[in-house]
Motif scaffolding. Structure first.
Motif, short mmCIF file in Angstrom:
data_model
loop_
_atom_site.label_atom_id
_atom_site.label_comp_id
_atom_site.label_asym_id
_atom_site.label_seq_id
_atom_site.Cartn_x
_atom_site.Cartn_y
_atom_site.Cartn_z
N THR A 14 1.07 -1.19 0.05
CA THR A 14 -0.02 0.21 -0.02
C THR A 14 0.85 1.39 -0.19
O THR A 14 1.77 1.26 0.78
CB THR A 14 -0.94 0.03 1.21
OG1 THR A 14 -1.72 -1.14 1.18
CG2 THR A 14 -1.75 1.12 1.33
N ALA A 40 -11.51 -6.53 -10.76
CA ALA A 40 -11.20 -6.97 -9.40
C ALA A 40 -11.94 -8.44 -9.36
O ALA A 40 -13.00 -8.70 -9.98
CB ALA A 40 -11.57 -6.26 -8.43
N LYS A 43 -15.81 -9.15 -9.49
CA LYS A 43 -16.47 -7.62 -10.13
C LYS A 43 -16.34 -7.82 -11.31
O LYS A 43 -15.43 -8.50 -12.21
CB LYS A 43 -15.78 -6.77 -9.43
CG LYS A 43 -16.04 -6.37 -7.87
CD LYS A 43 -15.37 -5.03 -7.51
CE LYS A 43 -15.73 -4.82 -5.84
NZ LYS A 43 -14.86 -3.61 -5.55
N PRO A 63 -11.96 7.14 -9.33
CA PRO A 63 -11.38 6.47 -8.10
C PRO A 63 -9.78 6.44 -8.43
O PRO A 63 -8.82 6.39 -7.34
CB PRO A 63 -11.64 4.91 -8.15
CG PRO A 63 -12.88 4.95 -8.88
CD PRO A 63 -12.68 6.02 -9.74
N ASN A 87 -3.62 1.27 -3.35
CA ASN A 87 -4.20 0.69 -2.29
C ASN A 87 -5.03 -0.55 -2.45
O ASN A 87 -4.95 -1.00 -3.76
CB ASN A 87 -5.26 1.72 -1.72
CG ASN A 87 -6.11 2.25 -2.66
OD1 ASN A 87 -6.90 1.40 -3.14
ND2 ASN A 87 -6.49 3.50 -3.01
N SER A 88 -5.44 -1.01 -1.56
CA SER A 88 -6.08 -2.10 -1.82
C SER A 88 -7.28 -2.52 -2.72
O SER A 88 -7.70 -3.43 -3.47
CB SER A 88 -6.35 -3.11 -0.55
OG SER A 88 -7.66 -2.21 0.03
N GLU A 89 -7.59 -1.29 -2.95
CA GLU A 89 -8.78 -1.24 -3.91
C GLU A 89 -8.40 -1.25 -5.24
O GLU A 89 -9.27 -1.44 -6.34
CB GLU A 89 -9.69 0.12 -3.90
CG GLU A 89 -10.34 0.19 -2.54
CD GLU A 89 -11.57 -0.52 -2.55
OE1 GLU A 89 -11.71 -1.40 -1.32
OE2 GLU A 89 -12.36 -0.75 -2.89
N ASP A 90 -7.22 -1.09 -5.49
CA ASP A 90 -6.61 -1.12 -6.99
C ASP A 90 -6.13 -2.64 -7.41
O ASP A 90 -5.79 -2.96 -8.22
CB ASP A 90 -5.33 -0.11 -7.13
CG ASP A 90 -5.69 1.21 -6.80
OD1 ASP A 90 -4.90 1.63 -6.01
OD2 ASP A 90 -6.54 1.66 -7.30
#
Length: 123
Positions: A14, A40, A43, A63, A87-90
């Motif tokens: 991160t 992801a 998704k 985002p 970050n983890s969302e990536d």
């Protein structure tokens, strides 16, 4: 026909950075707008960034605005995605896409896709 090969994915902590590359075959690279999309786990595929044929116009998903930068080198038939402050969302598989006549967020307008490269962001 255009073939696209992505590279540069990997595991990063991160806050770290990665630079994805997409090499295109064929002489028509400069005729196409280029895009980056990601998917992801669990998704659907989502738009990340795109570039016009000249590279003068670029667009980003909300985002990633301010963190990611798309660029292209028409002489090398390549497009890049510089990713900072990850970050983890990536975490996702990132795909390079070509074939649209204009820079667009619509995946259906891109006729050519790479095989994808995995980006994993760990905390």
């Amino acid at each position: 026909q255009v073939q696209l090969v992505e590279s540069g994915g990997g595991l990063v902590q991160t806050g770290g950075s990665l630079r994805l590359s997409c090499a295109a075959s064929g002489r028509t690279f400069r005729s196409y707008a280029m895009g980056w999309f990601r998917q992801a786990p669990g998704k659907g595929r989502e738009f990340v960034a795109c570039s016009s044929r000249s590279g003068d116009d670029t667009f980003y998903a909300d985002p990633v605005k301010g963190r990611f930068t798309i660029s292209r080198d028409n002489a090398k038939s390549a497009v890049y995605l510089q990713m900072n402050s990850l970050n983890s969302e990536d975490t996702a598989v990132y795909y390079c896409a070509a074939g649209a006549s204009i820079a667009t967020t619509e995946a259906r307008l891109y006729g050519y896709w790479g095989q994808g490269t995995q980006v994993t962001v760990s905390s």
